[in-house]
Structure formats: C-alpha cells, structure tokens
Scaffold this motif. Structure first.
Motif, PDB file in Angstrom:
ATOM      1  N   MET A   6       0.825  -1.195   0.000  1.00  0.00           N
ATOM      2  CA  MET A   6       0.000   0.000   0.000  1.00  0.00           C
ATOM      3  C   MET A   6       0.868   1.258   0.000  1.00  0.00           C
ATOM      4  O   MET A   6       0.575   2.194  -0.736  1.00  0.00           O
ATOM      5  CB  MET A   6      -0.930  -0.007   1.218  1.00  0.00           C
ATOM      6  N   SER A  51      -4.801   3.270   4.335  1.00  0.00           N
ATOM      7  CA  SER A  51      -3.933   2.214   4.859  1.00  0.00           C
ATOM      8  C   SER A  51      -4.634   0.893   4.583  1.00  0.00           C
ATOM      9  O   SER A  51      -5.844   0.871   4.314  1.00  0.00           O
ATOM     10  CB  SER A  51      -3.665   2.389   6.358  1.00  0.00           C
ATOM     11  N   LYS A  52      -3.906  -0.186   4.664  1.00  0.00           N
ATOM     12  CA  LYS A  52      -4.511  -1.504   4.456  1.00  0.00           C
ATOM     13  C   LYS A  52      -5.650  -1.743   5.438  1.00  0.00           C
ATOM     14  O   LYS A  52      -6.554  -2.502   5.166  1.00  0.00           O
ATOM     15  CB  LYS A  52      -3.463  -2.598   4.608  1.00  0.00           C
ATOM     16  N   ASP A  53      -5.592  -1.080   6.610  1.00  0.00           N
ATOM     17  CA  ASP A  53      -6.563  -1.292   7.674  1.00  0.00           C
ATOM     18  C   ASP A  53      -7.777  -0.381   7.614  1.00  0.00           C
ATOM     19  O   ASP A  53      -8.677  -0.503   8.453  1.00  0.00           O
ATOM     20  CB  ASP A  53      -5.878  -1.102   9.033  1.00  0.00           C
ATOM     21  N   GLU A  88      -5.926  -3.144  -2.226  1.00  0.00           N
ATOM     22  CA  GLU A  88      -5.052  -3.081  -1.050  1.00  0.00           C
ATOM     23  C   GLU A  88      -5.819  -2.915   0.267  1.00  0.00           C
ATOM     24  O   GLU A  88      -5.231  -3.019   1.339  1.00  0.00           O
ATOM     25  CB  GLU A  88      -4.060  -1.919  -1.192  1.00  0.00           C
ATOM     26  N   ASN A 107      -7.951  -4.122   3.097  1.00  0.00           N
ATOM     27  CA  ASN A 107      -8.295  -5.432   3.648  1.00  0.00           C
ATOM     28  C   ASN A 107      -9.463  -5.428   4.619  1.00  0.00           C
ATOM     29  O   ASN A 107     -10.064  -6.480   4.862  1.00  0.00           O
ATOM     30  CB  ASN A 107      -7.073  -6.020   4.375  1.00  0.00           C
TER      31      ASN A 107
END
Length: 189
Positions: free
Chosen positions: A1, A29-31, A112, A114
């Motif tokens: 990412m 962010s990935k989160d 990207e 998740n």
C-alpha cells in the motif's frame, strides 16, 4: 500500500490540464474501515496538501460525527477522490474532477484495502461513477441510501456552495445524518 500511495502522489498523468499543477491527494492504509470517495481537492486543500482541510471537511466531519484525530486516522478512513488534484475554478465552485484518475488508480487502491466495511460516495461524481445503473438524481440516491447498503452510502457534497441544497432538503440533516453517525460509530467502535 505504501508503494502504491507514493506512486499515486507522484502522478503527473494529466499535469498539462491542471491550472495549478499536479498535487495528488490521497490517504489510506490496508486497515482502513471506511472509504470516502469524493469529487476532487479544492484550492485550499491543494495548497495545504491535507485532504478535507477546509470548510467542506468541517461539515463532513460534523455529518460523520467524528473529530479530526479520528477522521485523519487512516485505520478509520481512507480518502480517495475521483480526481486526485485540484481541477481549477469554475463559475460556481470548482471544475469537475479529471476523468483519468478513477480508472487509472481506484481498483489498485481497492485491492489493497483489507478491512473495508463501508464506502461513502460524496457528491454526484462519485455516486454516478459507482452507481451507474441508477439513473436517479443525487437527491434521490441520498434519500434512498438504504437501497445501497451495506456497501455504499451516497451523500451530497458538504461544500458551502451546497448550502441551498441543505436548506431545501432539511430531512437530510434531520433524519439521514443521525443514522449515518450511528453507522460510523458502530464501525469504528
């Protein structure tokens, strides 16, 4: 990412069509749990380099029921405009977002993310792009937001230019915004 974000922030694909040059604005962010897909950065944001760091951002955070630290925490919110750079001034508000950005970058960003739980479509450009089968106007999409859940939640643009829309449609801030705030709180808690 991080590599993708760095690549996007260096993009100059349409730099010759931008009156103040390229300065792609994106945060993720990935989160990230909630994705904000909006129009394009305004002049103030172009100058500061901070997404939603203007009057529109203040109103958006109010609608979402979050403070700045919650809003700018990329584990909570990803910010993905339809056009990543300031497109220039129009007679009323800004020019439309550049059409190159979304097809060029959005799918790569989506791949990207998740932990995505909700995509908020802010304004007609985002709603028309992501809900192309819907031939209704943005006001109808906003009123019928439940139809698009659990994936999408269409909103009007929070720009001061849209204050007349908010005056004409008081049901939005009276009824829809509290439900939106409840949904955001449930995702973030």
């Amino acid at each position: 990412m991080e590599h993708l974000l760095a690549t996007i922030r260096q993009c100059e694909f349409c730099v010759n069509n931008l009156p103040q040059g390229a300065r792609p604005i994106i945060e993720a962010s990935k989160d990230s749990k909630i994705l904000l897909i909006s129009q394009a950065p305004g002049r103030v944001v172009h100058e500061s380099g901070i997404a939603w760091d203007d009057q529109s951002g203040k109103k958006l955070r109010e609608w979402l029921g979050v403070n700045e630290s919650t809003f700018y925490n990329t584990s909570n919110f990803a910010i993905l405009p339809m056009g990543f750079c300031y497109p220039g001034k129009a007679k009323t508000g800004d020019m439309p977002p550049r059409k190159e950005c979304a097809p060029l970058w959005h799918e790569q960003v989506f791949s990207e993310l998740n932990n995505l739980e909700l995509i908020i479509l802010i304004g007609s450009y985002a709603s028309n792009y992501y809900l192309p089968q819907e031939k209704t106007k943005l006001t109808e999409k906003v009123a019928d937001f439940k139809k698009y859940l659990p994936k999408f939640w269409p909103l009007p643009h929070p720009s001061p230019v849209n204050r007349f829309w908010r005056i004409k449609n008081p049901w939005f801030e009276d009824a829809v915004v509290p439900m939106l705030q409840e949904k955001i709180a449930s995702i973030l808690n």
